[in-house]
Write an enzyme that holds these catalytic residues in place. Structure first.
Site, mmCIF file in Angstrom:
data_model
loop_
_atom_site.group_PDB
_atom_site.id
_atom_site.type_symbol
_atom_site.label_atom_id
_atom_site.label_comp_id
_atom_site.label_asym_id
_atom_site.label_seq_id
_atom_site.Cartn_x
_atom_site.Cartn_y
_atom_site.Cartn_z
ATOM 1 N N GLY A 178 0.819 -1.220 0.000
ATOM 2 C CA GLY A 178 0.000 0.000 0.000
ATOM 3 C C GLY A 178 0.845 1.258 0.000
ATOM 4 N N GLN A 186 -2.374 6.849 1.942
ATOM 5 C CA GLN A 186 -2.105 8.078 2.700
ATOM 6 C C GLN A 186 -0.882 7.909 3.594
ATOM 7 O OE1 GLN A 186 -4.725 9.120 5.972
ATOM 8 N NE2 GLN A 186 -4.234 11.286 5.821
ATOM 9 N N ASP A 226 2.643 -1.597 -4.495
ATOM 10 C CA ASP A 226 1.244 -1.171 -4.526
ATOM 11 C C ASP A 226 0.582 -1.843 -5.723
ATOM 12 O OD1 ASP A 226 -0.310 1.388 -3.016
ATOM 13 O OD2 ASP A 226 -1.243 0.691 -4.879
ATOM 14 N N ILE A 227 -0.736 -1.815 -5.744
ATOM 15 C CA ILE A 227 -1.451 -2.454 -6.867
ATOM 16 C C ILE A 227 -1.349 -1.590 -8.125
ATOM 17 C CG2 ILE A 227 -3.704 -1.388 -6.389
ATOM 18 C CD1 ILE A 227 -4.915 -4.238 -6.946
ATOM 19 N N TYR A 254 -15.149 -1.885 8.483
ATOM 20 C CA TYR A 254 -13.762 -1.466 8.731
ATOM 21 C C TYR A 254 -13.361 -1.792 10.172
ATOM 22 C CZ TYR A 254 -9.830 1.878 9.018
ATOM 23 O OH TYR A 254 -8.604 2.487 9.191
ATOM 24 N N LYS A 311 -10.602 -4.320 11.658
ATOM 25 C CA LYS A 311 -9.510 -3.868 12.530
ATOM 26 C C LYS A 311 -9.444 -4.703 13.817
ATOM 27 C CE LYS A 311 -7.588 -0.828 9.945
ATOM 28 N NZ LYS A 311 -6.287 -1.160 9.327
HETATM 29 C C1 VAH Z 1 -10.707 6.433 8.215
HETATM 30 N N1 VAH Z 1 -8.640 7.710 8.181
HETATM 31 O O1 VAH Z 1 -11.282 7.503 8.344
HETATM 32 C C2 VAH Z 1 -9.198 6.387 8.503
HETATM 33 C C3 VAH Z 1 -8.919 6.084 9.955
HETATM 34 C C4 VAH Z 1 -9.463 6.691 12.306
HETATM 35 C C5 VAH Z 1 -9.883 6.791 10.895
HETATM 36 O O2 VAH Z 1 -8.876 4.734 10.230
HETATM 37 O O3 VAH Z 1 -11.254 5.409 7.856
#
Ligand code: VAH
Length: 314
Positions: free
Chosen positions: A8, A12, A34-35, A138, A142
């Site tokens: 990646g 960012q 990276d891809i 997400y 995590k």
């Molecule tokens: C997002 N910038 O907004 C990321 C981050 C804490 C947020 O994981 O998904």
């Protein structure tokens, strides 16, 4: 940590982490992947789709890597738009990176996020060890990722380490796909049009950090003596807790006429509202000396200066 493969590398964090690691360890000791192809950049680059575990392991072996920094992931807002793709990329990529680290004996880093917390997590001074019931794909990725990384440490002895990053503010890559990206976009729009319509509601506090502090935190954690680490995946780290109005007030110290309005996006507002207001980073401070250099006003001053330079050379 001396020869590092980064996944990646166009993201960012990855885009700036590559340069930071090249500065510290030497351009020849960093392999950025990276891809998508990386254009006009110094150093070693290879195309890599992180869902291709065989290629990942072959690249790490051929490069004689001793460390893998797995940065490739779909961020929170984009993941909510395509949860199945997010699961396959975020978890498939992570598993491939952990297997590469296990098979080749590599040190391992991947970031977690304040997104690993949910609405039932204490919102103020969120502890290092606490309830984690996120309500986003997400966040599920995590939390599962944190548990997987700890499993690979305890079960296979892989030296896995991670931090729970807050929203990261940077001027190198434009905002993309996250929930906290309003805190990046606001600086661009302040210079471009003197105003910003925030998709996050007034009074919504989230943890944030300037990218230079985030990069230093990664290096400091990876270089820390393993014997000092009581935790591994993943450490709470933060620099500030802000809402859109606080960022706007900081900008007005440089651009007095800057106007903040609101055009709230229910999806990203719903995500932001499920996350903590401010997390506690004392475990990272205690176990590996985590510290930050940039306050909100210092970040604002640097962001505006760097973006002015960027626009001038565009
Ligand atoms: C997002 N910038 O907004 C990321 C981050 C804490 C947020 O994981 O998904």
């Amino acid at each position: 940590m001396k020869r590092i493969l980064i996944t990646g590398a166009l993201g960012q964090i990855g885009s700036e982490l590559t340069g930071k690691l090249q500065e510290i360890y030497g351009v020849e000791n960093v392999l950025a992947t990276d891809i998508r192809p990386i254009e006009n950049k110094d150093g070693n680059f290879a195309l890599l789709d992180v869902t291709d575990g065989e290629r990942m392991q072959q690249l790490a072996k051929d490069f004689n890597a001793d460390t893998i920094m797995h940065m490739a992931a779909l961020l929170s807002a984009k993941a909510e738009g395509n949860p199945l793709f997010a699961w396959n990329l975020n978890m498939g990529g992570l598993m491939n990176a952990l297997e590469t680290a296990r098979n080749l004996g590599l040190q391992f880093f991947t970031p977690s996020s304040i997104g690993a917390f949910g609405p039932s997590t204490p919102k103020i001074g969120t502890p290092q060890d606490t309830l984690q019931r996120p309500t986003t794909m997400y966040g599920v990725n995590k939390v599962a990722g944190e548990l997987l990384c700890d499993y690979y440490f305890h079960r296979f002895g892989v030296d896995t380490r991670g931090v729970r990053f807050p929203g990261l503010v940077s001027y190198v890559t434009p905002p993309g796909g996250g929930t906290t990206d309003y805190a990046v976009d606001i600086y661009y729009k302040a210079l471009e049009q003197g105003s910003y319509a925030s998709y996050i509601a007034q009074g919504t506090h989230m943890d944030m950090m300037y990218m230079p502090d985030a990069l230093q935190a990664i290096v400091d954690l990876m270089e820390a003596d393993a014997a000092q680490l009581e935790h591994r995946n993943a450490f709470n780290v933060t620099a500030m807790s802000v809402d859109p109005e606080a960022v706007a007030a900081s900008i007005r110290k440089h651009l007095p006429d800057f106007k903040l309005t609101y055009d709230v996006d229910p999806v990203r507002q719903g995500i932001a509202a499920s996350w903590p207001d401010s997390i506690d980073a004392s475990a990272a401070e205690r176990e590996w000396g985590f510290q930050v250099k940039y306050s909100l006003d210092a970040m604002t001053a640097d962001m505006l200066n760097k973006l002015r330079e960027k626009f001038a050379h565009a």
